[in-house]
Design an enzyme around this catalytic site. Structure first.
Site: not given
Ligand code: ATP
Ligand code: MG
Length: 591
Positions: A60, A295, A305
């Protein structure tokens, strides 16, 4: 064009096994691809897809990419490269508020710098989820028409209350059984901006009693009067990620949609949605499949982020490319090489269970990658003047300079030698002199002999102090006939060798000495306030000296400063006349 394979044969992992078995079974055959994404109708007449698999990296554009994304990039682009496939760069921009064109460009830069490319055989596979808004809208309409979605006008509170819990089933919305025509009309009104944010949403109609809460009629569209970085104000309804993502994958003919473990519980909805849209003739088969991997969690680092954005906007660091940040831009500015990040990704591999990786693993990959590449140089980070009192007797003149040289790289003689000058005055490290030497100290103290690396053996005779008692100048005498590389130079044995920079040709330099940004190994674990463990001493700026060859380096060039570690000429601030070096890492971990 993809990054070269750094090992001849890669260790296998569960994703490789899945791909290999899919390729062997032929279940991916028959996929059509028109060269651009498309729905079932657009793909019906398209040729067979020449790519054996398709993967995607779908960030994103709401921030800069970080080391966790690097793992995902290496994985997705690496699998496509290794199996004759293509990896798409997809900007997943379905959530307008925080997205920005600046981030899109930063993402492209990061992927390219890592050595990967979304252009395959001259065709660009960079896609924007927002380009599919029309197709997503018609997919939603198809679901409504077939009774698989409805507009819900409950308040947000009521929806939350009626969702149930892990132990209790949810309660059907009073709007759940409204006629399709009614929902369709309302959905069109939502699109046309006739209803307020939060007044209604579109929900999939699945099962309010499902043990998987994600299947209890998840919201798939909501009203949001927000300006989008690409579609502007054309839309005031936006699809939810869980609805958009599977459709994006299907339109792009992704075969293996690889995501992190948090999405495991979403996989049933992923399959529900795509299966129904294929049945309705909206999407072409075979459909993509989602696979989850753990992850990356790295000690002393936050990889979110949102949290990185907070560090930047609140001024805890200087920007997204601050060398203390684990962003790809920050790591790059710090002196991390793309090869080091690829090597790291390969070494940690992929697994299905979450774990913390020790930061030393990343530094290990970094040193292994830099060691054969980085030119050697001498630098003095905490300078103290050394005066060779008998230099004029030795060299014939107090101002005389002797040329010295050293290999650019000790194991690569073909890279030649670097030159620098030895004279009466030079710079040494303050820590290399001690008036009262502690036990085991072999460097300069009155009466002791050391070798100036690539130069002579010198004998310390004392030091000058200023009014405060601080040592300002060390005095020594050159021991004749001990010049490195000359016959008999080793006749005088010494226990210590020190690095130095000549006062005549050394260049004054700034050194930015970085430490960990957090003092806690898991700064944000368990929802803790990560700002509470910020390291107040994460940056120290030192003024010192470097040899001329290092000063002349282009910005972005890495060096190993002998004894000190790896440094990089700062990409923005370094200039030959005013060098600026960032410490990338020390020579060994834990020192
Ligand atoms: P963040 O919370 O930092 O915004 P995200 O997962 O929301 O992370 P996206 O931009 O959606 O960020 O991520 C793009 C891709 O990168 C996704 O496929 C995601 O799974 C992957 N990714 C993100 N963070 C990590 C991580 N720490 N380790 C491995 N992959 C990651
Ligand atoms: Mg996110």
């Amino acid at each position: 064009m993809q990054a070269p394979d750094s090992t001849a044969s890669k260790p296998s992992n569960f994703l490789r096994q899945i791909i290999e078995s899919d390729l062997a079974s032929g279940c991916l055959d028959g996929r059509r691809y028109a060269g651009v994404p498309g729905d079932a109708r657009q793909l019906a007449a398209a040729p067979l897809d020449a790519a054996r698999i398709r993967t995607r990296f779908p960030p994103e554009p709401n921030g800069y990419l970080h080391i966790g994304h690097a793992k995902s990039i290496c994985l997705n682009f690496g699998l496509a490269r290794d199996y004759g496939g293509v990896c798409h760069l997809r900007l997943d921009d379905t959530n307008p508020e925080k997205e920005d064109a600046e981030y899109v460009q930063a993402i492209r830069d990061a992927v390219r710098w890592l050595g990967f490319d979304w252009v395959a055989n001259g065709v660009s596979h960079e896609y924007f989820a927002s380009d599919y808004f029309d197709l997503m809208y018609s997919a939603a309409c198809a679901l409504i028409e077939s009774g698989m979605a409805y507009v819900d006008e409950q308040s947000a509170d009521a929806m939350r209350r009626n969702r149930g819990t892990l132990t209790e089933p949810g309660v059907d919305s009073p709007w759940r059984d409204r006629p399709a025509a009614d929902s369709l009309r309302r959905f069109a009104e939502m699109r046309d901006g006739r209803h307020a944010e939060g007044s209604m949403v579109l929900r999939a109609r699945i099962d309010m009693a499902s043990p998987n809460i994600n299947l209890r009629d998840p919201t798939i569209y909501r009203i949001k009067f927000a300006e989008h970085h690409r579609t502007g104000s054309r839309w005031c309804i936006y699809p939810m990620y869980t609805f958009a993502h599977p459709i994006e994958d299907a339109l792009e003919r992704i075969t293996h949609s690889i995501c992190t473990l948090e999405f495991e519980d979403q996989r049933p909805f992923y399959d529900w949605l795509l299966g129904h849209l294929a049945e309705l003739g909206v999407l072409a088969r075979p459909l993509p499949h989602q696979y989850e991997f753990a992850r990356l969690n790295l000690s002393y680092v936050v990889t979110s982020k949102r949290k990185l954005a907070q560090l930047v906007t609140d001024g805890h660091v200087a920007g997204w490319d601050d060398p203390r940040l684990p962003t790809i831009a920050g790591l790059r500015r710090r002196g991390y090489s793309a090869g080091a990040l690829r090597l790291f990704a390969e070494r940690i591999g992929v697994s299905k269970s979450d774990a913390w990786i020790d930061y030393a693993t990343l530094e290990g990959a970094l040193r292994d990658d830099l060691d054969p590449q980085a030119a050697r140089a001498m630098a003095v980070l905490d300078p103290l003047k050394l005066v060779l009192l008998n230099w004029d007797e030795m060299a014939g003149d107090a101002a005389a300079l002797e040329a010295c040289s050293a290999p650019v790289h000790p194991h690569q003689p073909e890279r030649g030698r670097r030159g620098f000058k030895l004279g009466r005055e030079l710079w040494i490290e303050r820590g290399d002199y001690a008036e009262q030497p502690p036990k085991g100290f072999f460097r300069l103290f009155p009466g002791n002999r050391v070798r100036l690396k690539y130069g002579y053996v010198v004998e310390c005779v004392g030091a000058l102090r200023d009014a405060d008692g601080r040592v300002v100048e060390v005095h020594a005498r050159v021991v004749p006939d001990t010049r490195s590389g000359t016959p008999g130079a080793d006749a005088v044995k010494v226990k210590g060798v020190i690095t130095w920079v000549g006062a005549a040709d050394g260049v004054a330099a700034e050194f930015r000495l970085y430490e960990r940004l957090f003092v806690d190994a898991q700064p944000d674990a368990g929802g803790r306030d990560f700002l509470a463990s910020l390291n107040p001493d994460s940056l120290r700026v030192a003024q010192g000296w470097i040899e001329p060859a290092a000063a002349a380096a282009r910005p972005g060039t890495s060096f190993q400063f002998e004894r000190h570690g790896y440094f990089v000429a700062d990409a923005l601030d370094h200039a030959a006349a005013a060098p600026v070096f960032n410490r990338t890492t020390r020579l060994r971990s834990g020192v």
